[in-house]
Motif scaffolding. Structure first.
Motif, PDB file in Angstrom:
ATOM      1  N   LYS A 186       0.831  -1.202   0.000  1.00 20.71           N
ATOM      2  CA  LYS A 186       0.000   0.000   0.000  1.00 20.71           C
ATOM      3  C   LYS A 186       0.860   1.244   0.000  1.00 20.71           C
ATOM      4  CE  LYS A 186      -4.290  -1.474   2.044  1.00 20.71           C
ATOM      5  NZ  LYS A 186      -5.048  -1.691   3.247  1.00 20.71           N
ATOM      6  N   ARG A 187       0.411   2.268  -0.719  1.00 22.29           N
ATOM      7  CA  ARG A 187       1.118   3.542  -0.681  1.00 22.29           C
ATOM      8  C   ARG A 187       0.915   4.211   0.678  1.00 22.29           C
ATOM      9  NH1 ARG A 187       3.075   5.044  -5.589  1.00 22.29           N
ATOM     10  NH2 ARG A 187       1.989   4.103  -7.345  1.00 22.29           N
ATOM     11  N   GLY A 188       1.783   5.153   0.998  1.00 19.85           N
ATOM     12  CA  GLY A 188       1.628   5.906   2.242  1.00 19.85           C
ATOM     13  C   GLY A 188       2.106   5.119   3.441  1.00 19.85           C
ATOM     14  N   ASP A 189       1.694   5.542   4.622  1.00 18.98           N
ATOM     15  CA  ASP A 189       2.258   4.990   5.856  1.00 18.98           C
ATOM     16  C   ASP A 189       1.571   3.715   6.328  1.00 18.98           C
ATOM     17  OD1 ASP A 189       4.233   6.906   6.187  1.00 18.98           O
ATOM     18  OD2 ASP A 189       2.825   8.315   7.079  1.00 18.98           O
ATOM     19  N   GLU A 190       0.383   3.466   5.830  1.00 26.43           N
ATOM     20  CA  GLU A 190      -0.430   2.364   6.351  1.00 26.43           C
ATOM     21  C   GLU A 190       0.190   0.987   6.116  1.00 26.43           C
ATOM     22  OE1 GLU A 190      -4.770   0.621   5.762  1.00 26.43           O
ATOM     23  OE2 GLU A 190      -4.481   2.619   4.954  1.00 26.43           O
ATOM     24  N   LEU A 242      12.855 -10.225  -5.784  1.00 30.44           N
ATOM     25  CA  LEU A 242      12.505  -8.816  -5.624  1.00 30.44           C
ATOM     26  C   LEU A 242      11.849  -8.649  -4.265  1.00 30.44           C
ATOM     27  CD1 LEU A 242      12.233  -5.999  -7.024  1.00 30.44           C
ATOM     28  CD2 LEU A 242       9.958  -6.720  -7.733  1.00 30.44           C
ATOM     29  N   VAL A 243      12.196  -7.562  -3.562  1.00 30.99           N
ATOM     30  CA  VAL A 243      11.579  -7.316  -2.268  1.00 30.99           C
ATOM     31  C   VAL A 243      11.148  -5.851  -2.195  1.00 30.99           C
ATOM     32  CG1 VAL A 243      13.788  -6.845  -1.110  1.00 30.99           C
ATOM     33  CG2 VAL A 243      11.863  -7.607   0.242  1.00 30.99           C
ATOM     34  N   LEU A 244       9.975  -5.616  -1.619  1.00 34.53           N
ATOM     35  CA  LEU A 244       9.513  -4.263  -1.302  1.00 34.53           C
ATOM     36  C   LEU A 244       9.468  -4.167   0.216  1.00 34.53           C
ATOM     37  CD1 LEU A 244       6.419  -3.819  -3.699  1.00 34.53           C
ATOM     38  CD2 LEU A 244       8.505  -2.447  -3.752  1.00 34.53           C
ATOM     39  N   VAL A 245      10.079  -3.152   0.794  1.00 38.37           N
ATOM     40  CA  VAL A 245      10.073  -2.986   2.244  1.00 38.37           C
ATOM     41  C   VAL A 245       9.619  -1.577   2.603  1.00 38.37           C
ATOM     42  CG1 VAL A 245      11.388  -3.282   4.381  1.00 38.37           C
ATOM     43  CG2 VAL A 245      12.165  -4.409   2.312  1.00 38.37           C
ATOM     44  N   LYS A 246       8.631  -1.487   3.507  1.00 41.59           N
ATOM     45  CA  LYS A 246       8.229  -0.191   4.052  1.00 41.59           C
ATOM     46  C   LYS A 246       8.810  -0.092   5.446  1.00 41.59           C
ATOM     47  CE  LYS A 246       4.122   1.201   3.147  1.00 41.59           C
ATOM     48  NZ  LYS A 246       2.659   1.233   3.122  1.00 41.59           N
ATOM     49  N   VAL A 247       9.682   0.896   5.649  1.00 39.79           N
ATOM     50  CA  VAL A 247      10.416   0.973   6.906  1.00 39.79           C
ATOM     51  C   VAL A 247      10.126   2.308   7.590  1.00 39.79           C
ATOM     52  CG1 VAL A 247      12.543   1.799   5.772  1.00 39.79           C
ATOM     53  CG2 VAL A 247      12.717   0.575   7.921  1.00 39.79           C
ATOM     54  N   GLU A 248      10.101   2.288   8.914  1.00 40.15           N
ATOM     55  CA  GLU A 248       9.821   3.520   9.654  1.00 40.15           C
ATOM     56  C   GLU A 248      10.967   4.507   9.513  1.00 40.15           C
ATOM     57  OE1 GLU A 248       8.419   2.413  13.617  1.00 40.15           O
ATOM     58  OE2 GLU A 248       7.105   1.020  12.542  1.00 40.15           O
ATOM     59  N   MET A 249      10.601   5.796   9.409  1.00 35.87           N
ATOM     60  CA  MET A 249      11.592   6.820   9.163  1.00 35.87           C
ATOM     61  C   MET A 249      11.658   7.731  10.373  1.00 35.87           C
ATOM     62  SD  MET A 249      11.781   9.038   5.683  1.00 35.87           S
ATOM     63  CE  MET A 249      10.102   9.481   6.044  1.00 35.87           C
ATOM     64  N   MET A 261       7.078   7.232  -0.393  1.00 27.91           N
ATOM     65  CA  MET A 261       7.419   7.926   0.838  1.00 27.91           C
ATOM     66  C   MET A 261       6.137   8.430   1.487  1.00 27.91           C
ATOM     67  SD  MET A 261      10.730  10.156   0.738  1.00 27.91           S
ATOM     68  CE  MET A 261      11.766  10.452   2.150  1.00 27.91           C
ATOM     69  N   GLY A 262       5.982   8.190   2.790  1.00 25.10           N
ATOM     70  CA  GLY A 262       4.867   8.749   3.535  1.00 25.10           C
ATOM     71  C   GLY A 262       5.428   9.732   4.547  1.00 25.10           C
ATOM     72  N   ARG A 263       4.620  10.140   5.528  1.00 24.89           N
ATOM     73  CA  ARG A 263       5.139  11.079   6.506  1.00 24.89           C
ATOM     74  C   ARG A 263       6.030  10.373   7.507  1.00 24.89           C
ATOM     75  NH1 ARG A 263       0.085  14.405   8.440  1.00 24.89           N
ATOM     76  NH2 ARG A 263      -0.816  12.413   7.860  1.00 24.89           N
ATOM     77  N   GLU A 264       5.718   9.082   7.763  1.00 24.81           N
ATOM     78  CA  GLU A 264       6.483   8.356   8.789  1.00 24.81           C
ATOM     79  C   GLU A 264       7.242   7.151   8.252  1.00 24.81           C
ATOM     80  OE1 GLU A 264       3.250   7.390  11.311  1.00 24.81           O
ATOM     81  OE2 GLU A 264       2.693   9.517  11.398  1.00 24.81           O
ATOM     82  N   THR A 265       7.036   6.835   6.968  1.00 26.01           N
ATOM     83  CA  THR A 265       7.693   5.644   6.418  1.00 26.01           C
ATOM     84  C   THR A 265       8.290   5.934   5.055  1.00 26.01           C
ATOM     85  OG1 THR A 265       5.688   4.907   5.299  1.00 26.01           O
ATOM     86  CG2 THR A 265       6.035   4.079   7.544  1.00 26.01           C
ATOM     87  N   ILE A 266       9.144   5.030   4.654  1.00 30.17           N
ATOM     88  CA  ILE A 266       9.751   5.118   3.332  1.00 30.17           C
ATOM     89  C   ILE A 266       9.729   3.696   2.754  1.00 30.17           C
ATOM     90  CG2 ILE A 266      12.097   4.895   4.298  1.00 30.17           C
ATOM     91  CD1 ILE A 266      12.931   6.996   2.149  1.00 30.17           C
ATOM     92  N   THR A 267       9.369   3.580   1.470  1.00 34.98           N
ATOM     93  CA  THR A 267       9.271   2.263   0.849  1.00 34.98           C
ATOM     94  C   THR A 267      10.370   2.120  -0.198  1.00 34.98           C
ATOM     95  OG1 THR A 267       6.888   2.280   1.196  1.00 34.98           O
ATOM     96  CG2 THR A 267       7.717   0.670  -0.368  1.00 34.98           C
ATOM     97  N   VAL A 268      11.128   1.014  -0.114  1.00 37.49           N
ATOM     98  CA  VAL A 268      12.197   0.775  -1.089  1.00 37.49           C
ATOM     99  C   VAL A 268      12.002  -0.572  -1.774  1.00 37.49           C
ATOM    100  CG1 VAL A 268      14.016   2.157  -0.010  1.00 37.49           C
ATOM    101  CG2 VAL A 268      13.690  -0.204   0.726  1.00 37.49           C
TER     102      VAL A 268
END
Lengths: 159, 159
Positions: free
Chosen positions: A155-159, B86-93, B115-122
């Motif tokens: 999912k996009r964003g922080d969720e 392939l890996v997608l990771v959403k990590v807290e920023m 990119m969200g306000r609190e996370t970043i996805t790579v």
């Protein structure tokens, strides 16, 4: 219609067989499927791109949600997701056209991962449009073999 | 034991359900599975990483080879293959550690895809060791969600 569904499933024997069975029961054709680990070792994520009647895919989604082993089902076609796919392509290398070929790799940011005497193997990650674009551009050179991972998504964003 | 098997299958309904059924019958656990298109629109490639008794996996391979819909089975653990995942990771920023985090991304050549306000996805593509290395390095920052494609592979060289 083509739709992509993502399911979070508990790691229990037979989950994948059950899911594949549901798709078959509604005559939905699996175009691609990627099942892999998540941040939780007891949970897997299964992303399937399926082709079928819209009502049938809705029914499949409801049936999957009702299964004990399935924690959550998301319809990636309806929500805002970052989707990516990985592709490996082995393409024929004609010395006269190598420079041209390298240019295609550069445009698509494809990295060389292997080289033989007559072929070159590249990998590229991108959304489905880019993966299909690369394949389309490499076809005239002669694709020797090709392997696609199927789409994965978050999912996009922080969720 | 952990082994990776690649099968070329004709695109017929129920192939995946049949394969998943074979794995289940021998109590082999599917760790990851990637099914996607190949250079031939009538043929799919299914790469499965399975865990189970060695003799059981040999039996599964023989059974799969005997199926009409299966064209070829390769044991990727035994041959020389280029394998990628392939890996997608959403990590807290955490603002205080962003620079550190960016360094990890650089070392692993992971690209920011959201990119969200609190996370970043790579996203990152690499062999399983590198994928596991990235996950290991990102864990202390807080992994919010993660999606792996499962391994895909092509034979090395020109074949």
């Amino acid at each position: 219609m083509k739709r992509t569904i993502s399911a979070l499933a508990r790691n229990e024997p037979g989950v994948l067989a059950k899911m594949a069975g549901e798709f078959g029961r509604y005559a939905a054709n699996i175009l691609s499927l990627a099942a892999g680990e998540t941040e939780n070792p007891e949970v897997s994520r299964i992303v399937a791109c399926i082709e079928g009647d819209d009502a049938a895919i809705d029914a499949i989604t409801r049936h999957l949600e009702a299964l004990d082993t399935i924690i959550q089902v998301d319809d990636l076609s309806r929500n805002d997701f970052v989707d990516r796919e990985l592709v490996l392509v082995k393409v024929e290398m004609d010395p006269a056209r190598t420079a041209q070929l390298m240019q295609v790799f550069e445009v698509f940011r494809a990295s060389v991962v292997g080289m033989g005497r007559e072929t070159i193997t590249v990998e590229m990650a991108g959304d489905q449009g880019r993966v299909e674009g690369l394949i389309h551009m490499l076809k005239p050179y002669g694709i020797k073999s090709l392997c696609r991972s199927g789409m994965i998504a978050l999912k996009r964003g922080d969720e």
